[in-house]
Design a protein around this motif. Sequence first.
Motif, short mmCIF file in Angstrom:
data_model
loop_
_atom_site.label_atom_id
_atom_site.label_comp_id
_atom_site.label_asym_id
_atom_site.label_seq_id
_atom_site.Cartn_x
_atom_site.Cartn_y
_atom_site.Cartn_z
N ARG A 1 0.84 -1.21 0.00
CA ARG A 1 0.00 0.00 0.00
C ARG A 1 0.87 1.26 0.00
O ARG A 1 0.55 2.24 -0.67
N ALA A 2 1.94 1.22 0.77
CA ALA A 2 2.85 2.37 0.83
C ALA A 2 3.49 2.63 -0.52
O ALA A 2 3.58 3.78 -0.97
N LEU A 3 3.94 1.57 -1.19
CA LEU A 3 4.57 1.72 -2.50
C LEU A 3 3.57 2.28 -3.52
O LEU A 3 3.89 3.19 -4.29
N GLU A 4 2.35 1.77 -3.50
CA GLU A 4 1.32 2.25 -4.42
C GLU A 4 1.06 3.74 -4.20
O GLU A 4 0.95 4.51 -5.16
N ALA A 5 0.97 4.15 -2.95
CA ALA A 5 0.72 5.57 -2.65
C ALA A 5 1.92 6.44 -3.01
O ALA A 5 1.75 7.56 -3.49
N ALA A 6 3.13 5.93 -2.80
CA ALA A 6 4.34 6.70 -3.10
C ALA A 6 4.37 7.12 -4.57
O ALA A 6 4.84 8.22 -4.89
#
Length: 157
Positions: free
Chosen positions: A69-74
Motif C-alpha cells: 500500500r505504501a509503495l502504491e501511494a508513493a
Amino acid sequence: MTEPDVTMARIGRGVELGQRGEREAARELFSELWEEIGVTGDPLHRCALAHSMADVQDEVKEELLWDLRALEAADLVTDERARQAGVVGPVSGFYPSLHLNLGDAYRRLGDLDRARDHLERGRATVGVLGDDGYGQMIRQGLERLAERLSAGQAGRS
C-alpha cells in the motif's frame, strides 16, 4: 512558513509508540488514521501511514500488505506535496526503504524471486540518499538482504 501537517505529526506519534515497544497502541492509532484518511485520501499520508503500519505488524503477510500500500501511494506523491508537509528531499528518497522492506518481507515469505526484484529496485534507487545515518542504514539493510538472498535464506533471520 508552511503550516504543520497534523496528520504527519499523528503518524509520528504512532512511530514513537512502535519504537517504544507499544506495537498494539501504534496499530490502534494507525488504524484510526487509516479510517480517517481512507484508501483514496492524500497519497503522502497513505504512504507514510502504510509504511509505518507495516513496521508494527506481527505477521509478515500483513506487513507485506501494508508495504505494498505504501509503495502504491508513493507513486502518487509529488515532490511539491512532500515539501509542503516538511519532508526533506525528493519523493524518490522513499523508494530505497520501501523496496528494502518489500524485499525482506518477500524473503521471509519464501518468495525469493520477488525479494531479489525488490533488492535490485532498492539498489537502483539508493543513490538518491545522502551519506548520512539514514542513507547508511538503508544501504546496510540492502546489503544484508543481498547476503541473505545469495545464501538462499528465507524465513525470519
